[in-house]
Scaffold this active site. Structure first.
Site, PDB file in Angstrom:
ATOM      1  N   SER A  88      -0.703  -2.390   7.911  1.00 59.03           N
ATOM      2  CA  SER A  88      -0.970  -2.660   6.497  1.00 59.03           C
ATOM      3  C   SER A  88      -2.453  -2.976   6.325  1.00 59.03           C
ATOM      4  O   SER A  88      -3.295  -2.120   6.605  1.00 59.03           O
ATOM      5  CB  SER A  88      -0.068  -3.794   5.993  1.00 59.03           C
ATOM      6  OG  SER A  88      -0.108  -3.874   4.587  1.00 59.03           O
TER       7      SER A  88
ATOM      8  N   ASP B 145       7.786   4.278   2.435  1.00 60.59           N
ATOM      9  CA  ASP B 145       6.869   3.179   2.136  1.00 60.59           C
ATOM     10  C   ASP B 145       6.495   3.176   0.657  1.00 60.59           C
ATOM     11  O   ASP B 145       5.850   4.102   0.167  1.00 60.59           O
ATOM     12  CB  ASP B 145       5.611   3.306   2.999  1.00 60.59           C
ATOM     13  CG  ASP B 145       4.783   2.029   3.026  1.00 60.59           C
ATOM     14  OD1 ASP B 145       4.889   1.237   2.073  1.00 60.59           O
ATOM     15  OD2 ASP B 145       4.040   1.830   3.998  1.00 60.59           O
TER      16      ASP B 145
ATOM     17  N   HIS C  45       7.788  -0.111   4.232  1.00 59.57           N
ATOM     18  CA  HIS C  45       6.426  -0.452   4.668  1.00 59.57           C
ATOM     19  C   HIS C  45       6.352  -0.893   6.123  1.00 59.57           C
ATOM     20  O   HIS C  45       5.303  -0.784   6.737  1.00 59.57           O
ATOM     21  CB  HIS C  45       5.850  -1.539   3.766  1.00 59.57           C
ATOM     22  CG  HIS C  45       4.413  -1.856   4.042  1.00 59.57           C
ATOM     23  ND1 HIS C  45       3.455  -0.873   4.193  1.00 59.57           N
ATOM     24  CD2 HIS C  45       3.761  -3.037   4.217  1.00 59.57           C
ATOM     25  CE1 HIS C  45       2.276  -1.435   4.427  1.00 59.57           C
ATOM     26  NE2 HIS C  45       2.437  -2.743   4.448  1.00 59.57           N
TER      27      HIS C  45
END
Length: 707
Positions: free
Chosen positions: A578, A653, A685
């Site tokens: 991320s 995601d 995600h």
């Protein structure tokens, strides 16, 4: 004498044997949720000011704080007979103000008299119910079903509050993508007569295409994704009157895409107080509304900022003087507690200094003492403090370095301190309000005792300008030989609202880093500017230029690593997910001479493709900051890529959409840059469950193969 020496040697040998177990990848990934997770206390809560409860041997036990005397209140079997619910173990519960017990099981709320072992009433919810909120005073449960809001009453009736859900309209759910401290969309009034709720209209937001590849014919499963600089959803706040069945919406006005946050009811239920933030997130107003008419009554005060203002905590009304309230704000640069009156006048700033109040716990009955958690002793610890409201003088109650979490008794006579430290997996202590440890309630064993983990060190460095301390964590391989050279894998996150290194158990190490250490790698992590608990200036330094100062700080960590004689500076890798994936790309391409191998998971590549609430806070709108967006777009740095790089992305995601990886990969192809890629079908995600072992095996093998 010989016998003593023999026994000493025997125990020493047993100790060495006991700590030769190496951490497997399965242990590293799944163990944190199973056998490597420290034991804990279930059901730890206060029944009243003198008695606390916990679950022991599947029974609810009450313990007298002063004497330690305990008795069984309710067994699982008894609760099953009372509720007629199928129970495998004692379920989650809450003590209500009237002394009754609220239990949730089988989709039903049961209110039980634990002493008499009888059912007072129950409220059954539909199987599809979500986001449920219980009102003790009103004896009802508000919940959502689909995109509409309902309330279930104790007489068995269910009322539908909204009927316009669907086609981009959602009622009673979290809004603004859970930013600004928002975690729910239903706000019950103190006496149970009203339900305030968010209504979100996202019909103007484009449908972002996601595809379910597991269907017989791949199915189109779009989501609403408001990208930076584009249309944002519109939120209003409705107030439903339980008695009349009518709904009034607050007249929050235009622009319609501003943010409504931190909702709080006045004690008399006449007013709603709310922090309203403009879309630019630089101007906040604390506004008061008439709950009956929806009219705006007044603006109590405003906060502005050159970078951004981020309200995170609703106001809390005084129980001694309902014309005053407490507010946790960073208006002086650090999170501190302020007292205001309902005219908006500042009565007092209660806490001060270069430290953060991380949580407002509560007060004594006369509100002469305030109890908080915070970082007064260290930014990498969290302690419990009693603050004298009049003088602001603080007294630390918690004992032992580490991260402490408090549960204050109703009359503020005692504190249950649930904590852990570097070498303390978990402890629960009973403290008196003056900070004396009355007794240790629980101490967990060390589930890592049999593992040879190698040495873990806390490292304190400086930013390049010498202004700030930077805290890092260094893990050496088991059987470390200082005469050898070891490769390094840097694990990075580095984004706002994160803190990867602190004085919690094992310095908050990810077990995967121990696995990599067992495979002969040094593991390193550093918290850079922009991360949590260090004050506003430290956090907002990254504004409009994400990745620049963070990378500079990470390179201070690299400088330190290179200074160590046992670090192989020619074999350095980096991994993150991320924001950490974004940082992995920054480090790989801004410093290709340093990092040979990188694995970027779910990386942000271009902040103009990230969502409004988070992205515009830290980068402003793309049209306002074109140079910043250009410089932080990782596509524009592909030409620098030299080392081995793999991108990994979840196919579903909806946080960092797959478009980021696709555009980066396309640029790599155009520039003939070799890059590897792997997608995880069905995963959003992050990759969780047993599939995570597959993920981390792939990540690990990439370093084994190329570093």
């Amino acid at each position: 004498m010989y016998r003593i020496v023999f026994l000493f040697l025997l125990f020493a040998q047993l100790s060495v044997v006991a700590q030769t177990k190496q951490m497997s990848l399965e242990d590293a990934i799944m163990g944190r949720y199973t056998h490597l997770n420290p034991a804990s206390v279930r059901g730890l809560s206060w029944q009243d000011d003198e008695n606390y409860t916990r679950i022991k041997s599947d029974s609810l036990v009450v313990i007298h704080a002063k004497t330690g005397q305990e008795k069984c209140l309710l067994t699982t079997n008894e609760l099953q007979e009372i509720t007629n619910a199928s129970l495998r173990y004692f379920p989650a519960f809450n003590w209500l103000k009237d002394g009754s017990l609220l239990v949730q099981a089988s989709g039903t709320y049961f209110v039980v008299n634990a002493n008499e072992k009888s059912l007072i009433y129950s409220i059954e919810l539909p199987e599809e119910a979500q986001n449920a909120v219980f009102s003790e005073e009103g004896k009802w449960v508000a919940f959502t079903q689909g995109d509409d809001l309902y309330v279930a009453l104790s007489d068995g009736t269910v009322k539908q509050i909204t009927r316009d859900g669907g086609n981009g309209i959602l009622n009673g759910q979290s809004v603004h993508r859970n930013e600004f401290g928002i975690s729910n969309g239903i706000f019950i009034s103190p006496k149970g007569n009203f339900i305030a709720f968010y209504r979100k209209d996202e019909s103007m937001v484009s449908d972002y295409p996601l595809v379910d590849y597991m269907a017989r014919e791949a199915a189109y499963t779009p989501v609403k994704y408001p990208m930076a600089g584009l249309a944002s959803h519109h939120v209003t706040l409705g107030v439903y009157n339980i008695q009349s069945g009518t709904t009034t919406f607050l007249k929050t006005g235009e622009p319609l895409d501003h943010f409504l946050t931190n909702v709080a009811w006045s004690p008399d239920e006449k007013n709603i107080y709310m922090a309203e933030l403009n879309r630019e997130q630089k101007h906040m107003q604390l506004n008061c509304y008439d709950a009956a008419t929806g009219d705006k009554v007044k603006t109590l005060f405003e906060e502005t900022g050159d970078t951004y203002v981020e309200p995170l905590f609703p106001i809390e009304f005084s129980k001694v003087n309902p014309a005053e309230f407490y507010y946790l704000s960073r208006q002086d640069g650090w999170f501190h507690v302020y007292k205001y009156n309902t005219e908006g006048k500042l009565v007092q700033q209660i806490t001060k200094g270069e430290w953060e109040v991380t949580r407002l716990i509560g007060f004594d009955p006369k509100e002469k003492s305030l109890f908080v958690e915070g970082t007064l002793d260290s930014p990498i610890e969290n302690h419990i403090y009693r603050i004298d409201v009049k003088s602001g003088k603080s007294t630390r109650l918690s004992v032992g370095e580490g991260m402490h979490r408090a549960v204050l008794s109703p009359g503020a006579s005692y504190v249950l301190d649930n904590w852990n430290g570097v070498e303390v997996p978990r402890k629960v202590d009973l403290l008196s309000a003056n900070g004396k440890v009355q007794q240790n309630i629980f101490e967990a064993g060390n589930p890592l005792a049999d593992y040879d983990l190698g040495e873990t060190k806390l490292v304190t460095l400086k930013t390049a300008d010498g202004k700030y301390d930077l805290f890092g964590r260094l893990i050496l391989p088991p059987n470390f030989d200082p005469a050898k050279k070891y490769p390094v894998v840097v694990y990075v996150y580095g984004g706002p609202h994160s803190q990867m290194v602190d004085k919690s158990w094992q310095y908050q190490t990810r077990w995967w880093q121990y696995y990599m250490a067992s495979q002969g790698y040094i593991a390193f992590t550093l918290d850079n500017r922009g991360t949590n608990n260090r004050g506003r200036a430290f956090e907002t330094a990254i504004h409009r230029q994400l990745g620049i100062l963070e990378t500079e700080d990470q390179m201070q960590g690299v400088k330190y690593l290179k200074s160590l004689p046992y670090v192989d500076a020619d074999r350095m890798g980096v991994h993150g997910w991320s924001y950490g994936g974004f940082m992995t790309l920054n480090l790989m391409m801004r410093h290709p001479e340093v990092f040979n191998v990188g694995v970027a998971g779910g990386p942000v590549v271009d902040w103009s493709m990230y969502e409004i609430m988070y992205g515009e806070r830290y980068m402003d709108m793309p049209q306002e900051n074109p140079e910043g967006y250009k410089e932080t777009n990782m596509e524009n740095h592909v030409t620098n890529l030299q080392g081995k790089l793999m991108l990994i992305h979840g196919a579903q995601d909806a946080t960092v959409v797959m478009q980021h990886s696709m555009k980066f990969l396309r640029e790599c192809v155009k520039q003939n840059k070799p890059v590897d890629f792997f997608a995880y079908p069905i995963h959003p995600h992050n990759v969780r469950g047993k599939d995570r072992v597959h993920l981390m095996e792939k990540v690990s093998q990439y370093f084994f193969d190329y570093l």
